[in-house]
Design a protein around this motif. Structure first.
Motif, PDB file in Angstrom:
ATOM      1  N   GLU A  28      25.852  28.145 -53.739  1.00  0.00           N
ATOM      2  CA  GLU A  28      26.663  28.664 -54.829  1.00  0.00           C
ATOM      3  C   GLU A  28      27.685  27.623 -55.280  1.00  0.00           C
ATOM      4  O   GLU A  28      28.271  26.910 -54.462  1.00  0.00           O
ATOM      5  CB  GLU A  28      27.369  29.948 -54.402  1.00  0.00           C
ATOM      6  CG  GLU A  28      26.428  31.121 -54.227  1.00  0.00           C
ATOM      7  CD  GLU A  28      25.685  31.478 -55.504  1.00  0.00           C
ATOM      8  OE1 GLU A  28      26.303  31.534 -56.573  1.00  0.00           O
ATOM      9  OE2 GLU A  28      24.476  31.710 -55.417  1.00  0.00           O
ATOM     10  N   PHE A  29      27.914  27.592 -56.562  1.00  0.00           N
ATOM     11  CA  PHE A  29      28.834  26.646 -57.185  1.00  0.00           C
ATOM     12  C   PHE A  29      30.235  26.737 -56.574  1.00  0.00           C
ATOM     13  O   PHE A  29      30.880  25.723 -56.313  1.00  0.00           O
ATOM     14  CB  PHE A  29      28.881  26.911 -58.693  1.00  0.00           C
ATOM     15  CG  PHE A  29      29.842  26.036 -59.440  1.00  0.00           C
ATOM     16  CD1 PHE A  29      29.569  24.694 -59.638  1.00  0.00           C
ATOM     17  CD2 PHE A  29      31.024  26.551 -59.939  1.00  0.00           C
ATOM     18  CE1 PHE A  29      30.453  23.887 -60.332  1.00  0.00           C
ATOM     19  CE2 PHE A  29      31.912  25.753 -60.630  1.00  0.00           C
ATOM     20  CZ  PHE A  29      31.633  24.415 -60.829  1.00  0.00           C
ATOM     21  N   LYS A 136      30.334  29.491 -64.005  1.00  0.00           N
ATOM     22  CA  LYS A 136      30.363  28.106 -63.510  1.00  0.00           C
ATOM     23  C   LYS A 136      31.589  27.349 -64.006  1.00  0.00           C
ATOM     24  O   LYS A 136      31.788  26.199 -63.650  1.00  0.00           O
ATOM     25  CB  LYS A 136      29.104  27.361 -63.968  1.00  0.00           C
ATOM     26  CG  LYS A 136      27.808  27.948 -63.467  1.00  0.00           C
ATOM     27  CD  LYS A 136      27.577  27.653 -62.012  1.00  0.00           C
ATOM     28  CE  LYS A 136      26.195  28.021 -61.553  1.00  0.00           C
ATOM     29  NZ  LYS A 136      26.081  29.348 -61.004  1.00  0.00           N
TER      30      LYS A 136
END
Length: 163
Positions: A28-29, A136
């Motif tokens: 995950e970012f 994001k």
């Protein structure tokens, strides 16, 4: 391994919400951001339903079934919020977006988000949660992670036996 992982997630009712916003088997970012470990941990726990909301804790609280006399988990619809006492199920959306016990924190969050996530206030609760979990943009994500951490900290204080 990825197939095994996906099959286990698909078969796990606990991860119903997680499956909605975690659609790919990748890091995950948010895990790449330089943030305090406590904040990242709060956010991760919320994402994977490893939190202290009644939607989760009610799975382990037992009540006696009047018909069978067996101890059973609290029915999902009876896992209501003990903070605002509105008889709403204390799930992630109620906790983050509706519980009156957190109005002041939510107000600060929405004020911070007003100019960086246009249209957030127009979304439904689930749509908002999914968008925020998938975002994001570093500024939006950092703001949301801070909010989740503040909310979980306050929730822990409100639910402690001394309060």
């Amino acid at each position: 391994f990825e197939c095994y992982h996906n099959r286990n997630i698909d078969d796990n009712h606990k991860l119903e919400l997680f499956k909605i916003f975690k659609t790919r088997f990748t890091q995950e970012f948010y895990l790449k951001l330089n943030m305090e470990k406590a904040k990242v941990a709060s956010f991760t726990r919320l994402r994977v339903s490893n939190h202290h909301l009644r939607i989760e804790t009610g799975r382990y609280e037992k009540v006696r079934n009047a018909n069978t006399n067996k101890l059973e988990p609290i029915d999902r619809e009876k896992r209501t919020c003990l903070i605002c006492k509105t008889n709403e199920v204390e799930d992630e959306c109620h906790f983050l977006f509706r519980c009156s016990g957190f109005d002041s924190l939510r107000s600060v969050f929405y004020n911070r988000m007003e100019n960086i996530f246009v249209g957030l206030g127009d979304m439904g609760d689930l749509e908002k949660l999914i968008a925020l979990m998938r975002v994001k943009d570093v500024e939006i994500l950092t703001c949301f992670i801070d909010f989740v951490h503040d909310m979980t900290t306050r929730h822990r204080m409100l639910r402690s036996p001394t309060n």
